[in-house]
Design a protein around this motif. Structure first.
Motif, mmCIF file in Angstrom:
data_model
loop_
_atom_site.group_PDB
_atom_site.id
_atom_site.type_symbol
_atom_site.label_atom_id
_atom_site.label_comp_id
_atom_site.label_asym_id
_atom_site.label_seq_id
_atom_site.Cartn_x
_atom_site.Cartn_y
_atom_site.Cartn_z
ATOM 1 N N THR A 183 -2.250 4.447 -0.183
ATOM 2 C CA THR A 183 -2.082 3.731 1.165
ATOM 3 C C THR A 183 -3.615 3.743 1.894
ATOM 4 N N ILE A 200 -0.632 7.304 9.671
ATOM 5 C CA ILE A 200 0.039 6.994 8.192
ATOM 6 C C ILE A 200 0.163 8.526 7.765
ATOM 7 N N TYR A 249 0.937 -1.153 0.263
ATOM 8 C CA TYR A 249 0.192 0.216 -0.009
ATOM 9 C C TYR A 249 0.856 1.295 -0.039
ATOM 10 N N SER A 309 4.559 7.068 4.200
ATOM 11 C CA SER A 309 3.954 6.564 2.821
ATOM 12 C C SER A 309 4.314 7.349 1.751
ATOM 13 N N ILE A 335 3.480 1.866 2.004
ATOM 14 C CA ILE A 335 4.240 2.254 3.234
ATOM 15 C C ILE A 335 5.734 1.942 3.083
#
Length: 430
Positions: free
Chosen positions: A316, A376, A216, A310, A218
């Motif tokens: 993400t 995030i 995603y 990210s 990260i």
């Protein structure tokens, strides 16, 4: 490791006076008056974060849940199948980010010498999970070499240095806060041996069962935030043995709401790529501080949240939709109209400081208790060149979301109010 003994009753009048005097000297100036400087004061050279280890009751299922929720493939293991009868540990990795999940086997059939993490203790694990539930046991950093400087400067030892089976990698642990430890992972004089694999005793997981396609976006750990009952002793303890400097600070006036708040100090290493923020509760507000709520449910200090960088926060956040972790937030005014619309759709918050822009989004608590959660982030700007001409991003670019704190607090307050309403209804029906 268990709980630390309560020695308050044994404190003498002179000790109390010294403590009071020390507390008077520790005064936060707040975000507006804080002047950021980097004295390059590290007591030992720190390369980067190495990994985060969670202690839990079932490592298999917890690791797989985080794997799908964060898009982090399962890449390595140390368990019965690898000859480890002391604990089951599963490693998730995305970019430079390593999450390790560990649960014990029965001590009646385990061989402690088979443990891949030499400091592992069944009794410590049982005490830890009983007190904290799912929580971070170790924040691991990678110094260029192990050193005794930490102990000589006041660090409380938890596990002495142990050289692992490759005769290159060494691990040692010191007290961080609460029952969490700061783990040193050293891989030779220049740290190069750590860049490829993880730790001796771990074996790769077959691609067919590890969902290697999960990604995603990260890439690394930006900061690990701790909640403590009192900020002063925690900050002074860490500064003394690490040499880390104060990178930022916030008071309740900066980041609180009309109902609750916190005080916070961010500590950083020389390169400002290892960031350790610390929060304390503020008392006397309309509502109980959310930090105090954490401390009650966690039964003491501990890691409150982990901020993950990210490369594309929109990707993400969208990748997370199947897991339904429950993101929350609001949009800002520094992006294009299309990006703002996407922020509003996904619940991404936007903030900025004098150097760059910060995009951030938070999960709800990821375990049974309203304690640890995940953040995030994507930092935009602050690109520099090192001595070799390589481009890198300055640590902490865009700040820590000062402008978003009050909205985050309001969101948490609303969540807590729903829990309180349920409890009141339940009590009325009994």
């Amino acid at each position: 490791m268990g709980k630390e003994p309560n020695t308050t009753s044994a404190t003498t009048n002179s000790e109390a006076a010294v403590s009071a005097a020390g507390h008077a000297e520790f005064k936060l100036v707040g975000f507006r008056n804080f002047v950021r400087t980097n004295p390059k004061s590290d007591n030992f050279a720190v390369h980067k974060f190495h990994h985060i280890e969670f202690w839990c009751g079932d490592a298999t299922n917890t690791a797989r849940r985080f794997s799908w929720g964060l898009g982090m493939p399962l890449v390595a293991k140390s368990d019965l199948s690898t000859g480890n009868s002391a604990h089951a540990s599963y490693l998730l990795r995305s970019g430079q980010l390593n999450f390790l999940f560990t649960a014990p086997y029965s001590p009646s059939i385990s061989a402690p010498s088979s443990a891949a993490i030499p400091s592992f203790s069944f009794s410590a694990h049982r005490s830890f999970t009983s007190s904290h539930g799912l929580a971070v046991r170790a924040v691991a950093i990678q110094p260029f070499r192990l050193t005794s400087a930490s102990i000589s400067r006041g660090a409380k030892p938890v596990s002495p240095p142990v050289l692992l089976s490759d005769n290159k990698t060494a691990i040692a642990e010191v007290h961080l806060y609460g029952d969490a430890v700061l783990r040193y992972v050293s891989c030779g004089d220049n740290g190069a041996a750590c860049d490829g694999w993880f730790l001796p005793g771990f074996e790769p997981v077959d691609d067919g069962v590890s969902y290697q396609e999960l990604d995603y976006g990260i890439r690394r750990l930006d900061h690990a935030v701790g909640n403590v009952p009192e900020l002063e002793p925690a900050v002074e303890y860490l500064k003394k043995f690490t040499g880390f400097h104060e990178f930022a600070e916030f008071t309740a006036e900066d980041v609180g709401t009309a109902e609750s708040g916190l005080n916070s100090v961010v500590l950083a290493n020389n390169d400002e790529n290892v960031l350790l923020p610390l929060n304390e509760p503020v008392y006397g507000t309309k509502r109980k501080s959310q930090i105090q709520t954490y401390l009650e449910h966690n039964e003491g200090a501990g890691v409150q949240h982990l901020a993950l960088v990210s490369e594309d926060i929109f990707r993400t956040s969208e990748g997370n939709e199947e897991e339904k972790w429950g993101w929350r937030g609001r949009a800002g005014d520094v992006l294009t109209d299309e990006q703002i619309e996407e922020c509003e759709k996904l619940g991404i918050l936007v903030d900025r400081d004098d150097q760059g822009t910060l995009l951030q989004i938070f999960t709800k608590p990821v375990g049974d208790r309203p304690t640890i959660f995940v953040e995030i982030i994507q930092r935009i700007g602050c690109m520099l060149k090192d001595d070799e001409g390589k481009i890198y991003q300055k640590g902490g670019c865009g700040g820590f979301g000062k402008g978003n704190f009050s909205e985050l607090f309001k969101s948490i307050e609303e969540y807590e109010k729903t829990l309180e309403a349920k409890q009141v209804t339940q009590a009325a029906n009994t």
